[in-house]
Design a protein around this motif. Structure first.
Motif, short mmCIF file in Angstrom:
data_model
loop_
_atom_site.label_atom_id
_atom_site.label_comp_id
_atom_site.label_asym_id
_atom_site.label_seq_id
_atom_site.Cartn_x
_atom_site.Cartn_y
_atom_site.Cartn_z
N UNK B 48 0.90 -1.33 -0.02
CA UNK B 48 0.41 0.37 -0.41
C UNK B 48 0.17 1.27 -0.21
N UNK B 49 0.34 2.33 0.02
CA UNK B 49 1.03 3.58 -0.61
C UNK B 49 1.82 3.77 1.18
N UNK B 50 1.08 3.46 2.22
CA UNK B 50 1.72 3.92 3.15
C UNK B 50 3.41 3.56 3.33
N UNK B 51 3.02 2.08 2.93
CA UNK B 51 4.20 1.67 3.07
C UNK B 51 5.59 2.37 1.89
N UNK B 52 4.97 2.56 0.97
CA UNK B 52 5.48 2.95 0.03
C UNK B 52 6.49 3.90 0.83
N UNK B 53 5.50 4.68 0.88
CA UNK B 53 5.81 6.39 1.68
C UNK B 53 6.98 5.94 2.77
N UNK B 54 6.81 5.16 4.04
CA UNK B 54 8.31 4.82 4.96
C UNK B 54 9.53 4.72 4.69
N UNK B 55 9.05 3.29 3.43
CA UNK B 55 10.25 2.29 2.05
C UNK B 55 11.18 4.22 1.69
N UNK B 56 10.37 5.68 0.94
CA UNK B 56 11.25 6.66 0.72
C UNK B 56 11.69 7.59 1.64
N UNK B 57 10.95 7.43 2.79
CA UNK B 57 11.25 8.43 3.78
C UNK B 57 12.44 7.94 4.57
N UNK B 58 12.61 6.31 4.37
CA UNK B 58 13.72 5.97 4.88
C UNK B 58 15.09 5.81 4.17
N UNK B 59 14.51 6.30 2.72
CA UNK B 59 15.10 6.07 1.42
C UNK B 59 16.46 6.97 1.72
N UNK B 60 15.31 8.80 1.86
CA UNK B 60 15.67 9.89 1.77
C UNK B 60 16.72 10.26 2.89
N UNK B 61 15.85 9.32 3.94
CA UNK B 61 16.97 9.83 5.04
C UNK B 61 18.94 9.48 5.01
N UNK B 62 18.67 8.28 4.13
CA UNK B 62 20.01 7.51 4.25
C UNK B 62 20.83 7.13 3.17
N UNK B 63 19.71 8.26 2.20
CA UNK B 63 20.15 8.69 1.07
C UNK B 63 20.46 7.12 -0.21
N UNK B 64 19.32 6.70 -0.10
CA UNK B 64 19.50 5.25 -0.45
C UNK B 64 19.05 5.26 -2.00
N UNK B 65 19.36 5.01 -2.96
CA UNK B 65 19.08 4.92 -4.40
C UNK B 65 17.70 4.04 -4.27
N UNK B 66 16.71 4.29 -4.93
CA UNK B 66 15.45 3.50 -5.00
C UNK B 66 15.22 3.94 -6.80
N UNK B 67 14.93 2.59 -6.96
CA UNK B 67 14.55 2.58 -7.87
C UNK B 67 12.78 1.96 -7.98
N UNK B 68 12.21 2.51 -9.30
CA UNK B 68 10.93 1.68 -9.08
C UNK B 68 10.70 1.13 -10.23
N UNK B 69 9.74 0.10 -10.19
CA UNK B 69 9.76 -1.06 -10.95
C UNK B 69 8.51 -1.72 -11.49
N UNK B 70 7.72 -1.76 -12.91
CA UNK B 70 7.08 -2.59 -13.08
C UNK B 70 7.09 -3.97 -13.11
N UNK B 71 6.46 -4.09 -14.82
CA UNK B 71 6.74 -5.71 -14.73
C UNK B 71 8.23 -6.00 -15.34
N UNK B 72 9.34 -5.27 -15.47
CA UNK B 72 10.21 -4.64 -16.26
C UNK B 72 10.55 -5.45 -17.66
N UNK B 73 9.28 -4.84 -18.01
CA UNK B 73 9.03 -4.76 -19.55
C UNK B 73 9.74 -3.60 -19.98
#
Lengths: 457, 457
Positions: B48-73
């Motif tokens: 859900x959206x909240x989980x995505x938000x918490x993951x990206x917030x963590x990535x922001x705080x720790x400057x971790x690269x984030x790559x969104x992915x759909x089906x990889x086509x």
């Protein structure tokens, strides 16, 4: 009055004939079609992109407010020079459009009148569907800056669906070209579409590449009359729900019709009117119009005229297009709103408008693009009556909340400008508002392009 | 290999079952449909959206690269985790779409497969026209991030024409909602459209509101064969120039047809093929198909089959959709290009491709969406042959310049990603490139969202 010190520099850039500081010009460029007024310090009329770029570079260097202006027909205050400074008028940038018939696109200067563009295209069997009520006066640059639309939005979308590419002078005075001449392009961020509807706050549009369509071979107008505006709205929603796709579904209520009748000096029959137009091949028009007529008569008790002769069609469109000027004769104060709701909520929105009108003691005429859920409730009041003004503000605020409650938007096609600034935060989440502000600050760090619009800084 | 220190925090957010650091998963998420590869450090599958938000917030705080992915086509490397870090897969965000039939829109989660959405809609008489060749696998989130399109772009436009509103987690981990549920909306900047095609570099899309259309009642397929690919291209341009508006004009050259035939194990007649589809009412299909047939036969000497039976239609579409997988069997190295030119320049572009193929000694198969001027020249080479690789790079660079010389764009629908980074500056002016970089920096100050894509920093 003393002239700003930069006027002589503007004369160097543009020549003396294209720089205006006389009282008459300054007054003429201090208003648009809203109730707002603000005087510029100087009006300039460049003839090409390079002049625009030099003017904006000067404005950037000296932090002078710049307000782009098309024909001044806007309905949210976009072309009002809220902080004075320079008005750049596009009116002399109006060379004949370059039509690329074989590729279905046209390159247009910002000062070209929308209806003139349409006529040039129609002569070649082409079609630009965007049709604001002011199309005989408004210009393409303004249409793009405001993301204009009109009745045909229902089938054909809005200006943003037609802009392929733009040449723009950015807030630093740099010329940028974004988008493409092809119908598909994904080379980097979609800056072209970001500029559509940005209301002159991110740059001055100097050239527009628009997608055009083949001209539909036939049109068919149905005029349906109802006793009751809610019934008419329900009928409009039902047309969409039944997956008919007219090019136009316009609605006019009793007050609008009466005002229009006396404005144009001719009678229109009907208490409440829906104008429904189909376009495409003859066969499609026949088929869809016949289905639509059945629906309107049987399910909604409408009286439908399906053989509207050309004279009557002209009369009906004249009445519809003159709704706003007609209503300005009914009261000396008129505010035209632009609330838009999902199409199934049209009748609910109209009922809310009626309740607000009663509760605040403000007369409201309703007309608009029913097929898009886009209504233009028009509030009538006495300008000099303080009590009226207070009730007016209350009624407007409540109307904004009502359309948001129904899942709608505070502006379907007129923009934020000065008029909707108090309400933008109601529609956007805090994070959404901040992203827009952030974007404005990063692209226009000195806040010179159309400052004092859209956002509270 | 040791796990990154933040993995335990991800497990707290998502639960252990939705966080993957095993070798097999990391390999599976290190590629897409291009030749690029890069391993993520961890793959997460939020629900859900909240989980995505918490993951990206963590990535922001720790400057971790984030790559969104759909089906990889994807076909430009958009979902390749170029700088490692976290891959967020949308695959579990795939609840049943909420269809609002009465208002012609649908709310979709990013992990919903495009073809599944289409089937849900068709069951209700509705139509979402965007049809990438990978529609049986690709997902709506990826389609929006890349501004996907397909054959029907000709008549129906691209993904950006259907996105009404978006919910997105921005690069700071904030949830923003932009756009509307109405077909018209001009409340502030058009951030929704800016995000379409932004390739995951400005946020992670968590919900999409799409405009849908009534399902056209009829379709008619014409299959026209030509001896010569240039002739076929000229014929495709002429269809547009004559203001016919098919939903589809696809082209396949001899090499593509031969590869497809042996891939699907069935014969297709024809040296070069145009597939032309009309949709709308029966009457319109008849009328337009008949005009089109006359044009193809008389002016271009095409052999036209206007009564393609359903089995043959299925076969022809199967051949067309399998063009890319079929060509990957012809050589062990395949690069699919995405050059797009104004439609009248189609034959000129094909001639340039032929010259480049000869000059560089690289075989090139040509197929694509002729009606949009969007070609997918496919370069065939030997992966382990260094000389081949060098000539390949030369041929690609020359193809990019050729399409720009013809007024085109380096990418019609696949995006920039990793693949077109060297060429984006060729297409954009310096000021245009800087505006995009500026925008990226201001919206993603720590450069965590899909870093290493689109721009050279």
């Amino acid at each position: 009055m003393s002239q700003p010190s930069y006027v002589s520099k503007l004369r160097e850039i543009l020549g003396g004939d294209h720089v205006f500081t006389d009282e008459e010009t300054l007054v003429c460029y201090s208003f648009d079609a809203t109730r707002y007024r603000a005087r510029p310090d100087v009006v300039v009329k460049p003839t090409d992109t390079e002049q625009v770029a030099r003017v904006i570079k000067l404005a950037y260097e000296e932090s002078i407010p710049v307000t782009p202006r098309g024909a001044g027909t806007g309905l949210s205050g976009g072309s009002i020079p809220a902080r004075g400074g320079i008005v750049i008028s596009a009116e002399l940038m109006n060379h004949k459009p370059q039509i690329h018939k074989e590729d279905l696109y046209v390159i247009v200067e910002p000062g070209v009148v929308t209806e003139d563009l349409q006529k040039h295209l129609e002569a070649k069997g082409l079609f630009y569907p965007i049709d604001p009520a002011s199309q005989a006066a408004c210009t393409i640059g303004g249409n793009v800056a405001e993301c204009a639309s009109g009745p045909r939005g229902l089938k054909y979308g809005t200006t943003r669906n037609y802009v392929l590419g733009l040449e723009v002078v950015d807030p630093n005075g740099k010329v940028i070209r974004v988008g493409a001449r092809t119908v598909k392009s994904v080379a980097g961020y979609d800056i072209a579409r970001l500029l559509v509807g940005s209301e002159g706050t991110l740059g001055f549009i100097t050239s527009v590449t628009l997608k055009v369509l083949p001209l539909p071979p036939a049109r068919r107008l149905l005029a349906a009359t109802f006793d009751d505006v809610t019934k008419a709205a329900e009928a409009a929603s039902a047309i969409i729900e039944n997956r008919l796709l007219p090019s136009v579904i316009e609605i006019m209520d009793r007050m609008t019709i009466e005002a229009s009748q006396s404005y144009i000096g001719k009678r229109i029959d009907g208490v409440v009117l829906l104008l429904i137009e189909f376009d495409g091949s003859e066969a499609v028009c026949d088929e869809e119009a016949s289905k639509c007529m059945g629906l309107l008569k049987e399910d909604f008790g409408g009286a439908v005229d399906d053989r509207v002769d050309p004279d009557r069609a002209t009369l009906l469109w004249e009445a519809r297009r003159s709704a706003l000027p007609a209503l300005t004769r009914v009261a000396n104060g008129v505010v035209l709103e632009d609330v838009t709701v999902p199409r199934s909520r049209l009748a609910a929105m109209i009922e809310k408008i009626q309740v607000i009108s009663r509760n605040y003691g403000i007369r409201v005429a309703v007309f608009g693009h029913a097929g898009d859920g886009n209504l233009h409730p028009t509030l009538l009041f006495e300008r000099k009556n303080r009590d009226d003004l207070k009730r007016l503000e209350g009624a407007i605020a409540e109307m904004m909340r009502a359309c948001l409650d129904l899942g709608g938007t505070i502006s379907g096609e007129h923009g934020i400008g000065l008029d909707k600034m108090p309400f933008l935060k109601l529609e956007l989440s805090k994070a959404g508002y901040e992203i827009m502000m952030n974007l404005k600050r990063s692209l226009d760090p000195r806040n010179i392009m159309n400052p004092g619009k859209m956002f509270y800084e």
